[in-house]
Scaffold this motif. Sequence first.
Motif, PDB file in Angstrom:
ATOM      1  N   GLY A   1      41.782  46.083  34.042  1.00  0.00           N
ATOM      2  CA  GLY A   1      43.199  46.216  34.349  1.00  0.00           C
ATOM      3  C   GLY A   1      43.453  47.141  35.524  1.00  0.00           C
ATOM      4  O   GLY A   1      44.297  46.861  36.386  1.00  0.00           O
ATOM      5  N   ILE A   2      42.741  48.259  35.565  1.00  0.00           N
ATOM      6  CA  ILE A   2      42.888  49.192  36.688  1.00  0.00           C
ATOM      7  C   ILE A   2      42.457  48.533  37.988  1.00  0.00           C
ATOM      8  O   ILE A   2      43.115  48.668  39.031  1.00  0.00           O
ATOM      9  N   THR A   3      41.356  47.798  37.939  1.00  0.00           N
ATOM     10  CA  THR A   3      40.875  47.088  39.133  1.00  0.00           C
ATOM     11  C   THR A   3      41.891  46.067  39.610  1.00  0.00           C
ATOM     12  O   THR A   3      42.170  45.953  40.813  1.00  0.00           O
ATOM     13  N   GLU A   4      42.471  45.319  38.673  1.00  0.00           N
ATOM     14  CA  GLU A   4      43.452  44.287  39.024  1.00  0.00           C
ATOM     15  C   GLU A   4      44.708  44.897  39.633  1.00  0.00           C
ATOM     16  O   GLU A   4      45.218  44.402  40.655  1.00  0.00           O
TER      17      GLU A   4
ATOM     18  N   VAL B   1      41.234  48.237  43.643  1.00  0.00           N
ATOM     19  CA  VAL B   1      40.039  49.050  43.883  1.00  0.00           C
ATOM     20  C   VAL B   1      39.056  48.806  42.748  1.00  0.00           C
ATOM     21  O   VAL B   1      39.458  48.757  41.573  1.00  0.00           O
ATOM     22  N   ASP B   2      37.794  48.643  43.071  1.00  0.00           N
ATOM     23  CA  ASP B   2      36.770  48.429  42.051  1.00  0.00           C
ATOM     24  C   ASP B   2      36.642  49.670  41.165  1.00  0.00           C
ATOM     25  O   ASP B   2      36.211  50.730  41.626  1.00  0.00           O
ATOM     26  N   ALA B   3      37.017  49.537  39.890  1.00  0.00           N
ATOM     27  CA  ALA B   3      36.951  50.658  38.959  1.00  0.00           C
ATOM     28  C   ALA B   3      35.752  50.574  38.032  1.00  0.00           C
ATOM     29  O   ALA B   3      35.570  51.451  37.181  1.00  0.00           O
ATOM     30  N   PHE B   4      34.924  49.528  38.194  1.00  0.00           N
ATOM     31  CA  PHE B   4      33.765  49.349  37.322  1.00  0.00           C
ATOM     32  C   PHE B   4      32.593  50.205  37.795  1.00  0.00           C
ATOM     33  O   PHE B   4      32.550  50.631  38.959  1.00  0.00           O
ATOM     34  N   PRO B   5      31.620  50.452  36.924  1.00  0.00           N
ATOM     35  CA  PRO B   5      30.373  51.064  37.404  1.00  0.00           C
ATOM     36  C   PRO B   5      29.670  50.096  38.350  1.00  0.00           C
ATOM     37  O   PRO B   5      30.060  48.920  38.446  1.00  0.00           O
ATOM     38  N   GLN B   6      28.672  50.545  39.032  1.00  0.00           N
ATOM     39  CA  GLN B   6      27.973  49.708  40.010  1.00  0.00           C
ATOM     40  C   GLN B   6      27.330  48.516  39.316  1.00  0.00           C
ATOM     41  O   GLN B   6      26.461  48.659  38.477  1.00  0.00           O
TER      42      GLN B   6
ATOM     43  N   PRO C   1      33.438  42.667  43.283  1.00  0.00           N
ATOM     44  CA  PRO C   1      33.948  42.782  41.909  1.00  0.00           C
ATOM     45  C   PRO C   1      35.458  42.646  41.808  1.00  0.00           C
ATOM     46  O   PRO C   1      35.962  42.151  40.795  1.00  0.00           O
ATOM     47  N   VAL C   2      36.188  43.067  42.848  1.00  0.00           N
ATOM     48  CA  VAL C   2      37.652  42.981  42.788  1.00  0.00           C
ATOM     49  C   VAL C   2      38.094  41.519  42.729  1.00  0.00           C
ATOM     50  O   VAL C   2      38.953  41.147  41.923  1.00  0.00           O
ATOM     51  N   ALA C   3      37.494  40.681  43.563  1.00  0.00           N
ATOM     52  CA  ALA C   3      37.850  39.253  43.574  1.00  0.00           C
ATOM     53  C   ALA C   3      37.414  38.566  42.282  1.00  0.00           C
ATOM     54  O   ALA C   3      38.153  37.739  41.724  1.00  0.00           O
ATOM     55  N   ILE C   4      36.226  38.897  41.825  1.00  0.00           N
ATOM     56  CA  ILE C   4      35.742  38.297  40.573  1.00  0.00           C
ATOM     57  C   ILE C   4      36.623  38.717  39.412  1.00  0.00           C
ATOM     58  O   ILE C   4      37.003  37.902  38.567  1.00  0.00           O
TER      59      ILE C   4
ATOM     60  N   ILE D   1      31.451  39.582  35.401  1.00  0.00           N
ATOM     61  CA  ILE D   1      31.564  40.972  34.958  1.00  0.00           C
ATOM     62  C   ILE D   1      31.710  40.909  33.442  1.00  0.00           C
ATOM     63  O   ILE D   1      32.800  40.727  32.905  1.00  0.00           O
ATOM     64  N   GLY D   2      30.582  41.012  32.741  1.00  0.00           N
ATOM     65  CA  GLY D   2      30.594  40.812  31.302  1.00  0.00           C
ATOM     66  C   GLY D   2      30.202  42.050  30.527  1.00  0.00           C
ATOM     67  O   GLY D   2      29.790  43.071  31.094  1.00  0.00           O
ATOM     68  N   PHE D   3      30.337  41.932  29.234  1.00  0.00           N
ATOM     69  CA  PHE D   3      30.060  43.051  28.339  1.00  0.00           C
ATOM     70  C   PHE D   3      28.653  43.591  28.546  1.00  0.00           C
ATOM     71  O   PHE D   3      28.459  44.792  28.737  1.00  0.00           O
TER      72      PHE D   3
END
Length: 456
Positions: free
Chosen positions: A230-233, A237-242, A248-251, A274-276
């Motif tokens: 949600g933060i990324t969307e 900005v990509d908020a996920f770990p590497q 990742p933003v587009a995905i 971007i999965g569990f």
Amino acid sequence: MTADGPRRSGVTLAAVLLLVAALQLAAYWPGIMYWDAVRQYGQAVSGQFDDWHPPAMEWVWRRLIVLQPGPAPMLLLQTGLYWLGFALLAGSAWRAGRRRLAVLIVLPALLPFALATLGSVLKDSLMAGALLAAAGLTAWAGEERRWGLRSAAIALLLFAATLRFNALLAALPLLVAVLPGTWRRTPTRLITCIVVSALALAVAMPLANRATGARPSGVALSLVIFDLGGITEQSGVDAFPQLAVADPVAINHRCYDPVRWDSYAWWVAEPCPIGFAGVRDAFAAHRQSPYLFWLKAIAAHPLAYAEHRLRHANNNLRFIIGHDVERPVQPQSAPNDWGYRIARNPAQRWIDWLAVQTCRTPLGWPICWITLALGLVWAGRRVAGAMPLALSAAIYGGGYLLLSVASDLRYHLWTMLAAGLAFAVVADALPRRRLLLASAPAIAVAIVGTAARLVW
């Protein structure tokens, strides 16, 4: 009026409860199993538990299937607790000479959504049953030191706390209320009761998970992933770990759904890249705490997090939407290896139809029940028995603003029942004007929600 009049009325009320309970049980026999219940039953059969779903429930189920395989024993347990709770609450009011209150208490039990949800073997149904039975035992104990009844109520509340990670929010006001009044007489004593009760409820699930030998599944990571998505969307900005994915933003934009987190899970038809497992492994590879990383992401993008949470809450609470988020109840079991299904019958079809139709009205909008509970917290602060129920409904329902990853209406079963019971208690004690003021927030959001649906 002679004594025979109230006695006959009491018998009639009890007969209505028994008739509806029997009808509901027969309509949904041997119980609907959602996907969650299918997975839980598999673990109950094997005896190999993980903590994705409450292992305490699976442990109980494993003991019950010795008596009868399938969902039927669990259906009997949750329905038995449900109707026991309402019978005790109505009976305590009747015993005190409050006939009108006894009748009002029965009304929330007859909500079509509640009856339909109770026909499904779910942790939500079992938790609601345990909380209702505890509230009923507390009411029956009254102000007397009936430690047998109080101890049974406390045990049920601790059991309820093992069934959902957020059950503490629902059980805490009830646990404080079941303690003797002398323990809560001064502010210091009251705060002590709240703290000790919260600690007891907080450790109930971890202790139960350990006692059952449940394997850690990382279920709490679902909330982290959903919020990072949600933060990324919302921030761009990509908020996920590497992660080992390009852009990742587009995905994430293709995967993110404010209604639920499931697109990041492995059970959907087209899992998100971007999965569990990928996010879990990324945290492990970089030796990062998912929860510390999550908190830092929220702190770095508070507005994006707030927008994500509000968008999800709007769907979860059924507020300003122009569509059904999903079917409020399921009419049949999910496919399972054991072939457990219910036999569709006129009673089940009628209850199911009523549940679907009423959930299209404010009766099926959690936002209305939560705001009603908030109004009742104000109006019922001096009405015996109202405050614990109103607080339980408001805190538990409001907790989904921050702690939700899906929008299933079943999550709000307890909020609806507790708010309905609190309304019954307040309606019997206060004048109509004050009751109308207490209901004003719920009426306002019902009007706004209805207007949104009419113009959407």
